[in-house]
Motif scaffolding. Structure first.
Motif, PDB file in Angstrom:
ATOM      1  N   ASP A  82       6.483   0.709   2.995  1.00  0.00           N
ATOM      2  CA  ASP A  82       5.152   1.304   3.112  1.00  0.00           C
ATOM      3  C   ASP A  82       4.849   1.689   4.556  1.00  0.00           C
ATOM      4  N   ALA A  83       5.256   0.812   5.483  1.00  0.00           N
ATOM      5  CA  ALA A  83       5.047   1.129   6.898  1.00  0.00           C
ATOM      6  C   ALA A  83       5.857   2.343   7.303  1.00  0.00           C
ATOM      7  N   ALA A  84       7.105   2.399   6.869  1.00  0.00           N
ATOM      8  CA  ALA A  84       7.957   3.542   7.218  1.00  0.00           C
ATOM      9  C   ALA A  84       7.344   4.846   6.731  1.00  0.00           C
ATOM     10  N   GLU A 109      -3.889   4.094   8.359  1.00  0.00           N
ATOM     11  CA  GLU A 109      -2.970   3.764   7.266  1.00  0.00           C
ATOM     12  C   GLU A 109      -1.734   3.043   7.786  1.00  0.00           C
ATOM     13  N   VAL A 110      -1.296   3.406   8.983  1.00  0.00           N
ATOM     14  CA  VAL A 110      -0.161   2.695   9.583  1.00  0.00           C
ATOM     15  C   VAL A 110      -0.536   1.234   9.819  1.00  0.00           C
ATOM     16  N   PHE A 111      -1.699   0.984  10.403  1.00  0.00           N
ATOM     17  CA  PHE A 111      -2.113  -0.388  10.665  1.00  0.00           C
ATOM     18  C   PHE A 111      -2.276  -1.193   9.380  1.00  0.00           C
ATOM     19  N   LEU A 112      -2.693  -0.547   8.312  1.00  0.00           N
ATOM     20  CA  LEU A 112      -2.833  -1.247   7.034  1.00  0.00           C
ATOM     21  C   LEU A 112      -1.510  -1.804   6.539  1.00  0.00           C
ATOM     22  N   THR A 113      -0.422  -1.159   6.895  1.00  0.00           N
ATOM     23  CA  THR A 113       0.906  -1.585   6.422  1.00  0.00           C
ATOM     24  C   THR A 113       1.572  -2.606   7.336  1.00  0.00           C
ATOM     25  N   VAL A 114       0.994  -2.844   8.529  1.00  0.00           N
ATOM     26  CA  VAL A 114       1.652  -3.707   9.499  1.00  0.00           C
ATOM     27  C   VAL A 114       1.617  -5.163   9.049  1.00  0.00           C
ATOM     28  N   GLY A 115       0.528  -5.599   8.454  1.00  0.00           N
ATOM     29  CA  GLY A 115       0.421  -6.988   8.027  1.00  0.00           C
ATOM     30  C   GLY A 115       0.003  -7.888   9.159  1.00  0.00           C
ATOM     31  N   ASP A 116       0.110  -9.176   8.930  1.00  0.00           N
ATOM     32  CA  ASP A 116      -0.369 -10.158   9.922  1.00  0.00           C
ATOM     33  C   ASP A 116       0.621 -10.289  11.059  1.00  0.00           C
TER      34      ASP A 116
END
Length: 290
Positions: A245-247, A283-290
């Motif tokens: 998802d991040a990619a 959207e990128v930050f949403l995929t980064v996680g904790d």
């Protein structure tokens, strides 16, 4: 400030251009180069021009101000966190890399003054503050490479020679990256965090660029975009496996930023969709996680 707070602060406040992570603004904004005959002397600047410059400086200061309050350096890096967090540590290095990539391409595109200044900026903006971190990690001082490259630009070295200096600096920064603190994060996860930060910085700088004719915010943003792309290209396969998802989100954001920053020389018209860029960065930050 830990990296989780930094990531979610970016996400929640990015659209409003208000964030606890500062942009790496480079001091006084510089207008895009024009032929000397067309440049008014400093003491004959029009009131409107002075007001515009003051407004741009105020906006850059407003974005940078929270960093000082949260213990971050001028370049928007949480210096204390860099001692233990490999993402923050590598963000500091990549901010420096972004500047030299921008300087290299600006020189290629005929922006000599801006290129010379851009090579030197990381020394005062992030590397000086990171000195105790580098010492603790066993990284020898390498700031002379930035200053020598800046001097070489003003001395009129060829584009090929400046390219070679840039490659040497990037190699030094990548070597320093090997000394990052180890918190168990994978190389792919670390690169994802760094790329997300660079995309966010680039997006915010583009927003500032649309609000004035000054060259500096655009060139900063171009550098952050270029560094993000280079970092992602180096780990794309691993990121796609570990966090598909991040990619996907990163590819989408970089595609939009590539259209917004087609060259290091600022285009006559900036017509990229700032809202779309902001959404893509979020959207990128949403995929980064904790």
């Amino acid at each position: 400030m830990d990296i989780k707070k930094k990531r979610w602060t970016h996400l929640g406040l990015g659209a409003a251009l208000m964030t606890t992570t500062a942009l790496a603004g480079c001091g006084e904004p510089a207008a895009k180069d024009t032929p000397p005959a067309e440049q008014p002397a400093a003491d004959t600047a029009t009131p409107d021009a002075a007001a515009t410059e003051a407004e741009v400086e105020a906006k850059l200061d407003a974005v940078n101000a929270p960093a000082a309050a949260s213990g971050e350096g001028e370049g928007g890096v949480a210096i204390e966190a860099a001692l233990t967090d490999p993402v923050v540590y590598n963000i500091a290095l990549t901010v420096a890399e972004a500047h030299v990539l921008a300087a290299r391409d600006a020189y290629r595109d005929g922006e000599t003054q801006a290129a010379g200044e851009m090579f030197a900026h990381p020394v005062s903006e992030v590397l000086f503050d990171m000195e105790p971190v580098f010492e603790a990690r066993g990284v020898a001082d390498f700031t002379d490479q930035f200053l020598d490259a800046s001097a070489a630009v003003f001395a009129g070295e060829s584009v090929e020679e400046i390219n070679a200096r840039t490659a040497k600096i990037v190699a030094t920064l990548r070597k320093a990256s090997e000394k990052a603190p180890d918190d168990g994060s994978s190389p792919a996860a670390i690169t994802t965090g760094v790329v997300a930060d660079m995309i966010d910085r680039s997006t915010k700088m583009y927003r500032l660029s649309t609000e004035s004719d000054f060259y500096e915010p655009y060139l900063d943003g171009y550098g952050f975009y270029t560094a993000a792309k280079d970092q992602f290209d180096s780990e794309e396969e691993a990121i796609a496996v570990e966090n598909p998802d991040a990619a996907e989100a990163i590819r989408g954001a970089l595609s939009l930023l590539g259209e917004a920053y087609p060259t290091a020389a600022r285009p006559d018209t900036l017509d990229a969709d700032v809202s779309a860029l902001t959404v893509a960065a979020s959207e990128v930050f949403l995929t980064v996680g904790d």
